[in-house]
Design an enzyme around this catalytic site. Structure first.
Site, PDB file in Angstrom:
ATOM      1  N   LYS B  75     -49.630  10.824  -2.318  1.00 17.60           N
ATOM      2  CA  LYS B  75     -48.577  10.142  -1.987  1.00 17.60           C
ATOM      3  C   LYS B  75     -48.306   9.716  -0.168  1.00 17.60           C
ATOM      4  O   LYS B  75     -48.530  10.892   0.400  1.00 17.60           O
ATOM      5  CB  LYS B  75     -47.784  11.416  -2.500  1.00 17.60           C
ATOM      6  CG  LYS B  75     -46.459  11.450  -2.299  1.00 17.60           C
ATOM      7  CD  LYS B  75     -45.188  12.809  -3.003  1.00 17.60           C
ATOM      8  CE  LYS B  75     -43.763  12.738  -3.680  1.00 17.60           C
ATOM      9  NZ  LYS B  75     -43.210  13.629  -3.547  1.00 17.60           N
ATOM     10  N   SER B 150     -40.177  12.156  -7.291  1.00 16.22           N
ATOM     11  CA  SER B 150     -40.557  11.193  -6.356  1.00 16.22           C
ATOM     12  C   SER B 150     -41.546  11.086  -6.333  1.00 16.22           C
ATOM     13  O   SER B 150     -41.812   9.466  -5.942  1.00 16.22           O
ATOM     14  CB  SER B 150     -39.945  12.399  -5.044  1.00 16.22           C
ATOM     15  OG  SER B 150     -40.277  13.541  -4.546  1.00 16.22           O
ATOM     16  N   SER B 174     -40.884  17.668  -8.195  1.00 18.63           N
ATOM     17  CA  SER B 174     -41.568  15.906  -8.357  1.00 18.63           C
ATOM     18  C   SER B 174     -42.987  15.834  -8.791  1.00 18.63           C
ATOM     19  O   SER B 174     -42.399  14.151  -8.536  1.00 18.63           O
ATOM     20  CB  SER B 174     -40.921  16.199  -6.395  1.00 18.63           C
ATOM     21  OG  SER B 174     -40.058  15.326  -5.993  1.00 18.63           O
TER      22      SER B 174
END
Lengths: 84, 456
Positions: B75, B150, B174
């Site tokens: 990420k 996210s 997330s």
């Protein structure tokens, strides 16, 4: 337009805060929890210092990210307006 | 369900598949699919060279790590030296990382190969994957729907088979939210188990790095690789290396599993019906299912958004455009700006007691309730997200967006662990079962997920 956007977002941010506070106002008052931990590791071990090659590499990478670096790798900053 | 990670690792170790071939396959798949899915926003130009080096080591008969040759996406809020770590924001679009996060050092030490940086909601501020400055991510499991957020990119990358494993971060859901929407495995570890050093903060008292995988084995393997004490961190837990793989297949016979009537109250009946079916299967596997009380579960949402905004406001003060990047308020999207302004508002001295301290008291309440419930059972199971993902581009209100986080936030507020597995589908859209465990009970959570996976 930018000013309007800012005001709109600011208004919505404050409205959400107020509605969230209303949602929890009937709950009992308790002690506050800042972290889910109670024990903290506050003593860092003494490590070996990084080598001069590693330090030079880090500096080179760091400087390359600075938006206002000059050719010698110095940070160029705007002179504060109030000094003029 | 097939255990693809275990099979791939075996193929690499037995030299039926070389690390170079594995990286090439990942790169080909990314080249083919990423234009549509947008799960990667930066590729690692050195991935192939790293695979070649590993291959030479294997040929020499050298000892390899537990992630040997597996391709891993990261990420874009976790520092990887030499790659652009942008948090999917214009603020950091030119920032090339100067250092490896502790988890990246551990992945490299275990011979995992980083193939690139995954897309995400800007600064992890979102639950839909739509707020990235580099374009939204599609959901490979339900095309045209949001993948969740996210960690939208890691979940989509795994769901489309672009790489073997991914790392995401979870502050209020997330990892678990996109894992649920994309039908993959996602694990949010106990706060302090996995080093956060090198993670660009959303909210430092809640953030935790964790794995995404197509199967439970892969999630357990990656978690094993990154978990454990980091002496340089003040909130690290005093935990040495743990093996999650060893007890993965122990089954759940006799395990006490809790579920709460509160879940039904907050969840879309179509989603709940899939979850009820999954809980029935756990009962069939020999678990004892009991009800637990979580009377104030929904109050976690307002408390979370108040705490997170204050911490995010503080964390973003360094993005002033001087040492690196651009000034955040000048270039960020609406949701990031909303959270910054909210944090600034709450942080004012006169509001501290009214807002921030009140939220910290609610955090105590949620934590105590979850701990009391987990005293009676081994794990708590229920839905991950209370509703189905909306269609990409569909406009929904800010508060409707926050509703996605209702059921995942309490885990973060309490600092405990949770994992997600696909429980079934509603109209072709995956629905994830969330399994929450006590602090440092990742083994129990993974064992439950694996038992469920084995009967799919």
């Amino acid at each position: 337009m930018a000013e309007e956007r800012l005001k709109g977002i600011e208004r919505s941010a404050e409205e959400i805060v107020e509605s969230f506070v209303r949602a929890v106002e009937t709950l009992p008052a308790l002690e506050e929890t800042y972290y889910s931990h109670e024990l903290y590791n506050i003593m860092r071990p003494d490590g070996k210092p990084s080598s001069s090659r590693e330090r030079a590499d880090f500096r080179k990478r760091f400087v390359s990210n600075m938006p206002g670096a000059d050719e010698d790798g110095n940070l160029r900053v705007e002179v504060a307006r109030w000094t003029r | 369900m097939d255990e693809v990670t275990r099979a791939k690792l075996k193929a690499i170790k037995s030299r039926k598949l070389s690390p170079v071939e594995n990286v090439q396959q990942a790169q080909e798949r990314i080249a083919k699919l990423n234009k549509k899915i947008n799960a990667f926003i930066e590729l690692n130009p050195d991935a192939l060279a790293q695979a070649e080096a590993l291959e030479r080591k294997i040929k020499r008969g050298g000892k390899t790590g537990k992630l040997a040759g597996l391709t891993i996406g990261i990420k874009s809020n976790i520092n990887v030296k030499g790659l652009r770590v942008t948090c999917a924001s214009r603020t950091l679009e030119d920032y090339v990382s100067t250092h490896d996060a502790e988890v990246i050092k551990r992945i490299r030490a275990a011979d995992g190969i980083i193939v690139g940086m995954n897309n995400m909601d800007e600064f992890a501020c979102g639950s839909s994957g739509e707020t990235s400055a580099f374009g939204q991510t599609d959901n490979p499991a339900a095309p045209g729907h949001i993948p969740g957020g996210s960690s939208s990119g890691p979940a989509a990358a795994i769901a489309s088979g672009m790489c073997d494993l991914c790392l995401g971060s979870d502050t209020g859901g997330s990892i678990r939210n996109p894992a649920s929407h994309c039908g993959v495995i996602g694990v949010k570890p106990t706060y302090g188990l996995v080093p956060r050093q090198g993670l660009i903060d959303l909210a430092m008292s809640l953030d935790q790095i964790g794995p995404f995988s197509p199967d439970v084995y892969g999630a357990a393997l990656l978690l094993e690789g990154i978990a454990g004490r980091n002496p340089n961190e003040c909130v690290t837990l005093d935990v040495e290396k743990i093996s999650y793989i060893d007890k993965l297949d122990a089954g759940i016979k006799g395990m006490r599993i809790g579920t709460s009537p509160k879940f039904r109250e907050l969840t879309d009946p179509k989603v709940m019906s899939v979850i009820d079916g999954a809980i029935g299967k756990l009962r069939d596997l020999g678990a004892e299912v009991v009800e637990v009380e979580l009377p104030h579960l929904e109050k976690g949402l307002p408390a979370y958004y108040l705490i997170m905004s204050v911490e995010f406001f503080s964390a973003t003060r360094k993005f002033d455009g001087r040492k690196y990047g651009k000034r955040i308020e000048d270039v960020c999207g609406d949701e990031v700006l909303r959270r910054i302004l909210r944090g600034r508002y709450i942080s004012r001295k006169e509001y501290r007691g009214k807002y921030y301290q009140r939220a910290l008291q609610v955090r105590t309440l949620i934590r105590e309730e979850l701990m009391a419930a987990l005293d009676k059972v081994d794990v708590i199971v229920g839905p991950t997200v209370p509703k189905l993902p909306h269609k990409m581009g569909e406009k929904i209100s800010v508060s409707a967006m926050y509703v996605y986080d209702y059921l995942t936030i309490p885990t973060n507020l309490a600092g405990i662990c949770g994992g997600v597995i696909k429980a079934g589908e509603v109209g072709g859209i995956p629905v994830g079962l969330q399994v929450q465990g006590k602090a440092l009970d990742e083994g129990e959570v993974l064992r439950t997920l694996r038992a469920f996976e084995a009967i799919l």
